[in-house]
Design a protein around this motif. Structure first.
Motif, PDB file in Angstrom:
ATOM      1  N   LEU A  36      45.190 -81.463 102.273  1.00 12.10           N
ATOM      2  CA  LEU A  36      44.648 -80.122 102.470  1.00 12.10           C
ATOM      3  C   LEU A  36      44.649 -79.702 103.939  1.00 12.10           C
ATOM      4  O   LEU A  36      44.220 -78.599 104.266  1.00 12.10           O
ATOM      5  N   LYS A  37      45.147 -80.562 104.803  1.00 10.91           N
ATOM      6  CA  LYS A  37      45.214 -80.218 106.224  1.00 10.91           C
ATOM      7  C   LYS A  37      46.046 -78.953 106.386  1.00 10.91           C
ATOM      8  O   LYS A  37      47.067 -78.784 105.736  1.00 10.91           O
TER       9      LYS A  37
ATOM     10  N   ILE B  38      41.124 -72.331 102.721  1.00  8.96           N
ATOM     11  CA  ILE B  38      40.463 -72.367 101.415  1.00  8.96           C
ATOM     12  C   ILE B  38      39.256 -71.432 101.425  1.00  8.96           C
ATOM     13  O   ILE B  38      38.472 -71.412 102.372  1.00  8.96           O
ATOM     14  N   ALA B  39      39.141 -70.656 100.360  1.00  7.86           N
ATOM     15  CA  ALA B  39      37.976 -69.797 100.146  1.00  7.86           C
ATOM     16  C   ALA B  39      37.427 -70.097  98.759  1.00  7.86           C
ATOM     17  O   ALA B  39      38.185 -70.296  97.811  1.00  7.86           O
ATOM     18  N   LEU B  40      36.118 -70.127  98.653  1.00  7.26           N
ATOM     19  CA  LEU B  40      35.448 -70.464  97.397  1.00  7.26           C
ATOM     20  C   LEU B  40      34.748 -69.242  96.815  1.00  7.26           C
ATOM     21  O   LEU B  40      34.227 -68.407  97.553  1.00  7.26           O
ATOM     22  N   PHE B  41      34.743 -69.166  95.498  1.00 12.76           N
ATOM     23  CA  PHE B  41      33.970 -68.128  94.813  1.00 12.76           C
ATOM     24  C   PHE B  41      33.410 -68.712  93.536  1.00 12.76           C
ATOM     25  O   PHE B  41      33.979 -69.644  92.961  1.00 12.76           O
TER      26      PHE B  41
ATOM     27  N   ILE C 125      37.843 -73.693 105.822  1.00  9.41           N
ATOM     28  CA  ILE C 125      37.131 -72.980 104.760  1.00  9.41           C
ATOM     29  C   ILE C 125      36.641 -71.656 105.323  1.00  9.41           C
ATOM     30  O   ILE C 125      35.984 -71.617 106.365  1.00  9.41           O
ATOM     31  N   VAL C 126      36.987 -70.577 104.644  1.00  8.43           N
ATOM     32  CA  VAL C 126      36.637 -69.226 105.077  1.00  8.43           C
ATOM     33  C   VAL C 126      35.861 -68.519 103.970  1.00  8.43           C
ATOM     34  O   VAL C 126      35.816 -68.984 102.841  1.00  8.43           O
ATOM     35  N   GLY C 127      35.265 -67.376 104.318  1.00  6.33           N
ATOM     36  CA  GLY C 127      34.636 -66.541 103.297  1.00  6.33           C
ATOM     37  C   GLY C 127      33.182 -66.826 103.018  1.00  6.33           C
ATOM     38  O   GLY C 127      32.696 -66.580 101.909  1.00  6.33           O
TER      39      GLY C 127
END
Length: 168
Positions: free
Chosen positions: A78-79, A83-86, A116-118
């Motif tokens: 994942l480097k 990634i954004a989570l919802f 990780i954003v958002g």
């Protein structure tokens, strides 16, 4: 724009619908909106950005298909991925585990080298506790499409506008 894959786990269809709405707002083709039960390492490798969506069940558990999905993520590189989570939860009936699912995924991937954003401020939500909140911010977009459906569209729009900069 980065190549975006949206992976969701959905038992009742709500999280799938949210995933499809997000895809539409970002211009992500339907072929890149994928049920997490079908996710594999090659798929993960093929995207520069991953939007990961889950509902929260029981006393703060992941949606069932995400247990295998998390294993795929942990076994993937994942480097340099964004990634954004919802996630979806029920802030009234499960106010003490609201949207814990996105917190579980966050904990499993936060040290993987991804970005990780958002994050979303928790101040406009009604709940008592969530492992998805760190320093007053949800680690991703938290939605209660049961009790606060009138806020869903506005929350999605604000989140999509926030993450667009990271997906360019």
């Amino acid at each position: 724009m980065k190549k975006i894959g949206i992976f969701y786990g959905s038992s009742t269809g709500t999280t799938q619908g949210i995933a499809e709405t997000i895809a539409s707002k970002l211009g992500v083709p339907a072929s890149d909106v994928i049920d997490v039960s079908k996710m594999n390492a090659d798929m993960v490798k093929g995207y520069e950005a991953l939007l990961l969506g889950t509902s929260t069940w029981g006393d703060g558990e992941l949606q069932d298909d995400w247990y295998d999905g998390v294993k795929v993520l942990k076994d993937s590189d994942l480097k340099e991925k964004t990634i954004a989570l919802f996630g979806c939860g029920d802030s009234e009936s499960y106010c003490d585990t609201f949207c814990d699912g996105i917190g579980i995924i966050y904990e499993d991937i936060k040290d993987s080298g991804c970005t990780i954003v958002g994050k979303v401020s928790a101040k406009d939500y009604s709940f008592s506790s969530s492992i998805a909140v760190i320093d007053g911010m949800f680690v991703g977009l938290a939605l209660d499409d049961i009790n606060e459906s009138d806020k869903t569209e506005e929350r999605i729009d604000a989140w999509v506008n926030d993450i667009k900069n990271h997906l360019a």
